[in-house]
Every structure is written in structure tokens, then in C-alpha cells.
Design a protein around this motif. Structure first.
Motif, PDB file in Angstrom:
ATOM      1  N   SER A 159       1.825   8.406   2.674  1.00 30.64           N
ATOM      2  CA  SER A 159       2.151   7.023   2.368  1.00 30.64           C
ATOM      3  C   SER A 159       3.355   6.545   3.180  1.00 30.64           C
ATOM      4  O   SER A 159       4.402   7.199   3.199  1.00 30.64           O
ATOM      5  CB  SER A 159       2.474   6.899   0.876  1.00 30.64           C
ATOM      6  OG  SER A 159       3.101   5.655   0.653  1.00 30.64           O
ATOM      7  N   THR A 161       5.332   4.355   2.457  1.00 30.15           N
ATOM      8  CA  THR A 161       6.439   3.927   1.591  1.00 30.15           C
ATOM      9  C   THR A 161       7.344   5.098   1.200  1.00 30.15           C
ATOM     10  O   THR A 161       8.414   4.889   0.639  1.00 30.15           O
ATOM     11  CB  THR A 161       5.918   3.261   0.297  1.00 30.15           C
ATOM     12  OG1 THR A 161       5.137   4.233  -0.421  1.00 30.15           O
ATOM     13  CG2 THR A 161       5.055   2.052   0.593  1.00 30.15           C
ATOM     14  N   PRO A 327      -0.962  14.958   0.944  1.00 34.29           N
ATOM     15  CA  PRO A 327      -0.691  13.530   0.707  1.00 34.29           C
ATOM     16  C   PRO A 327      -0.587  13.184  -0.789  1.00 34.29           C
ATOM     17  O   PRO A 327       0.244  12.370  -1.188  1.00 34.29           O
ATOM     18  CB  PRO A 327      -1.883  12.837   1.370  1.00 34.29           C
ATOM     19  CG  PRO A 327      -2.291  13.798   2.462  1.00 34.29           C
ATOM     20  CD  PRO A 327      -2.093  15.162   1.872  1.00 34.29           C
ATOM     21  N   SER A 328      -1.376  13.844  -1.623  1.00 37.91           N
ATOM     22  CA  SER A 328      -1.314  13.534  -3.058  1.00 37.91           C
ATOM     23  C   SER A 328      -0.041  14.080  -3.691  1.00 37.91           C
ATOM     24  O   SER A 328       0.443  13.555  -4.703  1.00 37.91           O
ATOM     25  CB  SER A 328      -2.549  14.059  -3.785  1.00 37.91           C
ATOM     26  OG  SER A 328      -2.576  15.456  -3.725  1.00 37.91           O
ATOM     27  N   ASP A 331       2.381  11.425  -3.186  1.00 38.88           N
ATOM     28  CA  ASP A 331       2.175  10.376  -4.192  1.00 38.88           C
ATOM     29  C   ASP A 331       2.776  10.772  -5.542  1.00 38.88           C
ATOM     30  O   ASP A 331       3.344   9.934  -6.241  1.00 38.88           O
ATOM     31  CB  ASP A 331       0.674  10.067  -4.341  1.00 38.88           C
ATOM     32  CG  ASP A 331       0.084   9.493  -3.050  1.00 38.88           C
ATOM     33  OD1 ASP A 331       0.867   8.970  -2.224  1.00 38.88           O
ATOM     34  OD2 ASP A 331      -1.140   9.584  -2.868  1.00 38.88           O
TER      35      ASP A 331
END
Ligand code: CXF
Ligand code: ZN
Length: 372
Positions: A159, A161, A327-328, A331
Motif C-alpha cells: 500500500s 499509504t 502485502p496483507s 495492511d
């Protein structure tokens, strides 16, 4: 965009075993087919970098394998990434095609697995040079450089962000411990856990165990400063083997009515693997190894420990399939389901990277993040 050309930038070059790194101007070649070139934004020092720098003989070399950055350019045939993507580097990759990657049972890619010779996976050459002479890689990542080149299978898009200067530690240490707890051991609610070695990896195991509802997390380390910090990460009981006349596994067995449900070896000392196995219980006790030995890789195990039902299980990168799973995890950090910032004890300028090596060697840090 126009084809990528050679970039000249700063890298921290190791010229010999245990010698302080030197910030040098290096040439970084354009990404070759199936590769991407990354502008490294933040990179942290892991114990494996220090171990390899102290004990291996591939030089000159750019170490570093825990990093976050931004894709600068992509090589021929790369479809998954484009300029500007935010990525974490992966020291063990995922080709998504081989027997292991397609098995759903393994994170040990047969194509992009651990590199050991300081060269890139595809052509066994380097992408770094100084005045035309090769400078070798480490684990196919070499993040102690303003720019580096990796195979597309050795980076995970994350992400945009997420703060790169924090999530870089999910590229190795913090993810390894969490994964060992969740994926490899599958720690259950109410269990007793013993962790040997309370660095970032061991404390990430503790965080994972706590989040799974373990009732007691015992942390073992010969460095009392590590014991101090451990409480913040879910360790309930700190044991320093130096404080006891009897072997530490006897202490753990007494505290846990016969041995822990799960033990984790996070030091890279194979004598500690033996101790960990001795510290888990008959019947179902499981010991997971995460540490990487520098010397004497043989493990001594009395057969009686296995006869009575214990399991010894190895792991790399906490069992995470690096591209599919990481990636998770980023998150989860953004959703405040896991803590990451707390592992970062020092923020340093890239030029002060030798300080990070000193702090790690002296056991005075968890993670030092270098800002480029
Ligand atoms: C290790 C895993 C095994 C080989 C050396 C590097 N990983 C990260 O620190
Ligand atoms: Zn590492």
C-alpha cells in the motif's frame, strides 16, 4: 518512458570481513529482463547481515536485505510493477510457477530461493560495479545502496499509504517472528510458549503468540537489556540462564508442568536448538527454528526427545509466501492489528550505517533504520 541507463549513486560497500563499511560511489546497471530497479527509501539492519559480513568471504559486497522503496524502472518482460510502485524487498522470492510456489505447502521457491554467492539469480552476475569491477550482492537484495536491482519475484507491492521507514522491518525480522508463531507453529489460545533469543525476531514471535491468546510467554536471553524490553512485546516471564545453576530447560519444565507447548529458537546457536527441544513437553511439544547458525550447523538431539513425541520444525521467513502474503501484513499494520514502530530503536542517516553494525553487535538495539 525512455530506456533506463546506468545510475551512479552512494552505497555502503563492505571490502572485507568485519571491516567497517565505506560509502562509495557505485554504478548500478539498468534492470535486466524480469528485474526492477528500486530507489531504496529506508533499510534496516538484520542480524543475518552482520553474521554474513563477519563470517563470509565474498567481497566487495553490498549487504542489506530488509528494505522498503519505490520502483524507479522496470526491465523487459516485467508486467507486475511500474515506476512509482511502493515495494518491500524479499530476500527469498516467489516465482509463482515452480513446484514449491504452486504447492500451497511451501514458501521455499525453487527458482528465487536463498542466494548464497553474491550474484543475481538469473545470470549469476552483479548489477553493481565500481569503475567497472563487480561489487557483489547479498541475498539478491543489497539494500545498503540508494538504488538496487532485484528480480520482480523478490519484491512485494504494498500500500502506498504505508510509511516506508517503518514497514521496512516487515521485509525480514518482524514478519519472520510473526509468521513462525502463526503459520509454522500455529500457536493456540491458552498455550505456554518459550522463546530463545529476544531480538526483533524473538519479540515478533512473542507478539504473535500474545495475539493468539497464549497464556504464558517465557522469554530467554543472556542479555538483561533484552529482557527489560521484552515485557512490552508480550513476554510475561524473562529468564536469564546466567541467573540459574541448573540448566534453563529444567526451569522451564518446572514452570510449565513438564515443558512448553511451543519453543522457538531465535539465536542461531544450535546448542540453543537442543535446549529448546528439551524445554518443550512430551507428546505434542513443538520446537521451531528461526535462527541461522554461523558455525557448527549440526544439531545434537537425544533420540529420547523425539521418541516421546516432540517435533523439531525448521522455517524460513516465518512460512510466509513472500509476495502473496506480505502485502496483507502491511495492511494489518495500517489497521493497527500488529505493532511495528516499537521495534525501531534507532533512526540513523545512511552515512552512519557503521553505527548500526556496532549497536547490533553489542546487543544494544532491536532495529536500526537507515534513512537514505
Ligand atoms: C536469513 C535466512 C537464511 C539465510 C540467511 C538470511 N534470513 C534473513 O535474515
Ligand atoms: Zn534478515
Amino acid at each position: 518512458s525512455s530506456p533506463a541507463s546506468v545510475i551512479t549513486c552512494k552505497a555502503a560497500v563492505a571490502w572485507g570481513a568485519g571491516q567497517p563499511l565505506v560509502i562509495e560511489e557505485v554504478e548500478v546497471s539498468p534492470p535486466q529482463p524480469q528485474e526492477i530497479r528500486i530507489k531504496v527509501v529506508a533499510t534496516s539492519l538484520c542480524g543475518s547481515d552482520v553474521a554474513a559480513w563477519e563470517s563470509q568471504n565474498i567481497f566487495p559486497r553490498v549487504f542489506g536485505h530488509e528494505a522498503a522503496g519505490i520502483v524507479e524502472s522496470v526491465g523487459e518482460g516485467v508486467t507486475e510493477f511500474k515506476e512509482g510502485d511502493h515495494v518491500l524487498t524479499l530476500f527469498t522470492g516467489e516465482c509463482k510457477m515452480c513446484r514449491h510456489c504452486t504447492s500451497n505447502k511451501s514458501n521455499i521457491c525453487q527458482v528465487l530461493g536463498l542466494e548464497r554467492n553474491g550474484v543475481m539469480h538469473s545470470d549469476r552476475k552483479t548489477r553493481f560495479s565500481i569503475r567497472g569491477n563487480p561489487v557483489y550482492h547479498y541475498l539478491g537484495v543489497s539494500s545498503f545502496s540508494e538504488y538496487t536491482v532485484v528480480h520482480w519475484g523478490c519484491a512485494a507491492k504494498v500500500s502506498p499509504t504505508a510509511p516506508l521507514e517503518k514497514i521496512c522491518i516487515l521485509s525480514c525480522g518482524a514478519a519472520t517472528g510473526l509468521g513462525a508463531s502463526w503459520n509454522v507453529a500455529n500457536v493456540s489460545k491458552g498455550s505456554n510458549v518459550a522463546i530463545f533469543g529476544l531480538g526483533t525476531v524473538g519479540l515478533s514471535v512473542a507478539q504473535g503468540a500474545k495475539l493468539r491468546g497464549a497464556s504464558r510467554v517465557i522469554g530467554v536471553d543472556i542479555n538483561p537489556e533484552k529482557g527489560e524490553k521484552a515485557k512490552d512485546f508480550g513476554v510475561n516471564v524473562y529468564l536469564n540462564p546466567k541467573d540459574y545453576d541448573e540448566p534453563i530447560h529444567e526451569v522451564i519444565k518446572r514452570m510449565t508442568d513438564g515443558g512448553a507447548d511451543y519453543c522457538f529458537e531465535c539465536t542461531g546457536d544450535t546448542r540453543v536448538t537442543t535446549t529448546a527441544l528439551q524445554s518443550c513437553c512430551d507428546g505434542w511439544g513443538l520446537t521451531v527454528t528461526l535462527g541461522v547458525p554461523k558455525a557448527k550447523p549440526e544439531i545434537a538431539v537425544h533420540y529420547g526427545l523425539l521418541l516421546t513425541g516432540r517435533t523439531l520444525r525448521g522455517s524460513t521467513f516465518g512460512g510466509w509466501r513472500p509476495k502473496s502474503d506480505i502485502p496483507s501484513l502491511v495492511d494489518k499494520y495500517l489497521n493497527k492489528e500488529i505493532v511495528v514502530d516499537e521495534f525501531i530503536t534507532h533512526d540513523l542517516q545512511f552515512e552512519d550505517i557503521n553505527r548500526a553494525f556496532e549497536l547490533m553487535r553489542e546487543g544494544k538495539c532491536l532495529r536500526c533504520v537507515m534513512h537514505m
